[in-house]
Design a protein around this motif. Structure first.
Motif, mmCIF file in Angstrom:
data_model
loop_
_atom_site.group_PDB
_atom_site.id
_atom_site.type_symbol
_atom_site.label_atom_id
_atom_site.label_comp_id
_atom_site.label_asym_id
_atom_site.label_seq_id
_atom_site.Cartn_x
_atom_site.Cartn_y
_atom_site.Cartn_z
ATOM 1 N N TYR A 1 6.852 -24.360 -14.121
ATOM 2 C CA TYR A 1 7.446 -23.696 -12.953
ATOM 3 C C TYR A 1 8.331 -24.617 -12.123
ATOM 4 N N ALA A 2 8.878 -25.654 -12.739
ATOM 5 C CA ALA A 2 9.836 -26.504 -12.036
ATOM 6 C C ALA A 2 11.163 -25.771 -11.919
ATOM 7 N N PRO A 3 11.970 -26.102 -10.897
ATOM 8 C CA PRO A 3 13.267 -25.446 -10.760
ATOM 9 C C PRO A 3 14.203 -25.773 -11.918
ATOM 10 N N LEU A 4 15.064 -24.846 -12.229
ATOM 11 C CA LEU A 4 16.210 -25.001 -13.138
ATOM 12 C C LEU A 4 15.889 -24.946 -14.621
ATOM 13 N N LEU A 5 14.910 -25.708 -15.090
ATOM 14 C CA LEU A 5 14.665 -25.786 -16.522
ATOM 15 C C LEU A 5 13.367 -25.079 -16.895
ATOM 16 N N ALA A 6 13.367 -24.470 -18.076
ATOM 17 C CA ALA A 6 12.175 -23.773 -18.553
ATOM 18 C C ALA A 6 11.080 -24.765 -18.909
ATOM 19 N N LEU B 1 21.277 -23.836 -20.558
ATOM 20 C CA LEU B 1 19.934 -24.396 -20.711
ATOM 21 C C LEU B 1 19.044 -24.133 -19.506
ATOM 22 N N TRP B 2 19.583 -23.515 -18.452
ATOM 23 C CA TRP B 2 18.784 -23.208 -17.261
ATOM 24 C C TRP B 2 17.729 -22.149 -17.600
ATOM 25 N N ASP B 3 16.718 -22.057 -16.743
ATOM 26 C CA ASP B 3 15.717 -21.013 -16.951
ATOM 27 C C ASP B 3 16.232 -19.671 -16.437
ATOM 28 N N ASN B 4 15.475 -18.613 -16.678
ATOM 29 C CA ASN B 4 15.935 -17.262 -16.352
ATOM 30 C C ASN B 4 16.124 -17.053 -14.858
ATOM 31 N N GLU B 5 15.266 -17.665 -14.040
ATOM 32 C CA GLU B 5 15.391 -17.523 -12.592
ATOM 33 C C GLU B 5 16.733 -18.061 -12.102
ATOM 34 N N ALA B 6 17.093 -19.254 -12.579
ATOM 35 C CA ALA B 6 18.363 -19.860 -12.173
ATOM 36 C C ALA B 6 19.551 -19.028 -12.651
ATOM 37 N N LYS B 7 19.458 -18.486 -13.860
ATOM 38 C CA LYS B 7 20.542 -17.658 -14.392
ATOM 39 C C LYS B 7 20.706 -16.374 -13.571
ATOM 40 N N ARG B 8 19.597 -15.824 -13.091
ATOM 41 C CA ARG B 8 19.680 -14.616 -12.241
ATOM 42 C C ARG B 8 20.410 -14.918 -10.939
ATOM 43 N N LYS B 9 20.188 -16.090 -10.369
ATOM 44 C CA LYS B 9 20.878 -16.467 -9.135
ATOM 45 C C LYS B 9 22.387 -16.583 -9.367
ATOM 46 N N LEU B 10 22.761 -17.137 -10.510
ATOM 47 C CA LEU B 10 24.182 -17.202 -10.845
ATOM 48 C C LEU B 10 24.778 -15.807 -10.956
ATOM 49 N N HIS C 1 25.282 -20.098 -5.818
ATOM 50 C CA HIS C 1 25.626 -21.362 -6.455
ATOM 51 C C HIS C 1 24.544 -22.390 -6.116
ATOM 52 N N PRO C 2 23.464 -22.424 -6.899
ATOM 53 C CA PRO C 2 22.307 -23.262 -6.560
ATOM 54 C C PRO C 2 22.596 -24.747 -6.442
ATOM 55 N N LEU C 3 23.650 -25.227 -7.081
ATOM 56 C CA LEU C 3 23.949 -26.664 -7.035
ATOM 57 C C LEU C 3 25.256 -26.966 -6.319
#
Length: 499
Positions: A222-227, A328-337, A342-344
């Motif tokens: 459950y870390a941010p960004l990566l699965a 390579l991001w996880d699904n949560e980060a992709k949903r934000k995009l 723009h998470p970063l």
């Protein structure tokens, strides 16, 4: 088969492991897994040259396999090249893109500013680099040996070996996502050979195989960004890290809430918040989390007005690579995009590039009554731009220092963490600095798997390892994890790695 450790067994730095195939044969082939730099207490009593030199024989090494590009896993690569290494360097596609940047920066900071020498090293590195996609089996170069029966054993010298080696004739490599930083992987190496057996009338052949897994650094769930990493289907021999082998992290919601509360309390006195963080991995996770907090607190002036400063040109480069490899991001980060966020890369984020601007920011923050969050390397405060911030602000009661990652023994970060709450002092840039700042630690943002994650990594394999070698951890962490593995697989041989 034999495994020799050239680092990361007396602590958590200098990761370097050698896998010898057909060890008792004249046809020996060796593979090096990582070649990292020692840091902190593990460098005590050694000169810079002694810390960097390659002291082991490289004649039989057929390949270097890189799990990820943190400096404690790749920092000795230039010295490996200088020693004459001229074999393939295998890495994931993302790691292959990041590695030249990491090595170039390490050479500039710790070795030389001679651009000709640096470029020569990078050119050599690029010629040897082989980018490999996740999940793809590739064949490793191997010398052919003879067949015979085999049995896995271990020795007190820190080597595990197959007696009467089977004469493996094929070695394959596969990278699987480790969830630690962008491009990080654990490594599966499959050794096999056709083995003839005779009966009274005919000969039949059966396949003899042995699978070795090197964990590298595993990411936390459950870390941010990566699965999160998924366990391998099988491992006969497992070499696994144990950084947090005796601890469990906070949950994601708890650590995010704690981060928010610490920042809100810290900035009430208009002081600065210093966050030491590695340029790759931790910095991007923090930016991701700060964007989330800002988005969720649109009516809170603290979060809408505060400046977040990343003072690291390397971190800026790596953040750009994180965006480039967003697949390579996880699904949560992709949903934000997909929502247009723009998470970063958000409005309150400022990146400092030049050294002149770095010094100007320190002077500016020291002269105004305005809060700010500064993220700078190195993550263990052993150098880099964070040292200049600490030298200026650590003695101010309005300052807060927030540790979000592991601090190795003997590092400035560990000393601040240990002596800061007691009103102690540290030496920075050869100056004695009294610690009057408030010191915080949030373990939940570590990019390393905790004990629960490390147990599950083994527990969720379909075929359990018969041999587990524990490395990359302090003694307490290794012993605690070994005890858990002995409970989990009573029949397995559990060994604490030694050089």
């Amino acid at each position: 088969m034999q495994i020799i450790h050239h680092g990361a067994v007396n602590g958590v730095t200098g990761s370097c492991h050698q896998l010898d195939v057909n060890h008792h044969s004249k046809h020996i082939s060796s593979y090096l897994i990582d070649c990292g730099l020692f840091q902190g207490a593990e460098t005590a009593g050694q000169s810079s040259a002694e810390q960097l030199q390659i002291t082991f024989d490289i004649n039989n090494i057929k390949a270097l396999i890189v799990t990820h590009c943190h400096i404690d896993h790749v920092g000795r690569i230039p010295y490996l090249l200088a020693a004459g290494f001229n074999q393939p360097i295998y890495a994931t596609t993302a790691t292959a893109a990041l590695l030249p940047l990491v090595i170039e920066d390490a050479l500039k900071v710790g070795v030389t500013r001679d651009t000709t020498l640096i470029q020569a090293c990078i050119n050599r590195l690029n010629k040897l680099l082989v980018a490999v996609d996740y999940g793809q089996w590739i064949t490793l170069p191997i010398n052919l040996g003879e067949s015979s029966s085999s049995r896995l054993t271990s020795t007190t010298a820190g080597i595990n070996t197959l007696e009467n080696p089977p004469g493996y004739t094929k070695a394959k490599l596969k990278f699987k996502p480790a969830g630690h930083i962008l491009g990080s992987a654990y490594v599966e190496i499959d050794l096999s050979s056709p083995k003839a057996s005779s009966t009274s009338n005919a000969k039949t052949s059966a396949k003899t195989s042995h699978r070795v897994v090197f964990s590298g650094d595993l990411g936390a769930s459950y870390a941010p960004l990566l699965a999160s990493p998924k366990s391998p289907y099988r491992a006969d021999t497992l070499v696994i890290e144990s950084t947090y082998g005796d601890k469990n992290h906070q949950g994601r919601k708890d650590r995010s809430k704690q981060l928010k509360n610490i920042i809100e309390k810290a900035v009430k006195d208009n002081g600065v918040v210093l966050i030491p963080a590695f340029s790759i991995g931790r910095t991007q996770e923090l930016l991701y989390e700060f964007e989330h907090i800002i988005y969720r607190n649109k009516n809170n002036p603290i979060w809408q007005d505060i400046d977040i400063i990343v003072d690291s040109p390397m971190a800026a480069n790596f953040t750009q690579k994180y965006r480039q490899f967003k697949m390579l991001w996880d699904n949560e980060a992709k949903r934000k995009l997909a929502q247009g966020r723009h998470p970063l890369d958000f409005n309150q984020l400022t990146t400092i590039d030049s050294h002149q601007d770095h010094l100007a920011v320190i002077n500016y923050l020291d002269s105004v009554n305005k809060p700010a969050i500064i993220i700078a390397a190195s993550g263990m405060c052993t150098g880099g731009r964070i040292s200049n911030y600490l030298a200026r602000f650590l003695s101010k009661p309005t300052t807060d220092v927030l540790f979000v990652g592991y601090q190795a023994k003997g590092t400035t970060g560990r000393d601040i963490q240990t002596y800061g709450p007691q009103g102690g002092y540290v030496y920075i840039n050869e100056l004695k600095i009294d610690i009057k700042a408030t010191i915080h630690t949030i373990s939940g943002y570590s990019a390393h798997a905790d004990q629960h994650n490390l147990i599950n990594f083994v527990k969720r394999m379909h075929h359990n390892p018969s041999h587990i070698r524990i490395v990359h951890g302090d003694d307490e962490a290794k012993q605690a994890l070994a005890q858990e593995y002995r409970r989990l697989i009573p029949t397995a041989e559990i060994v604490i790695g030694k050089e």
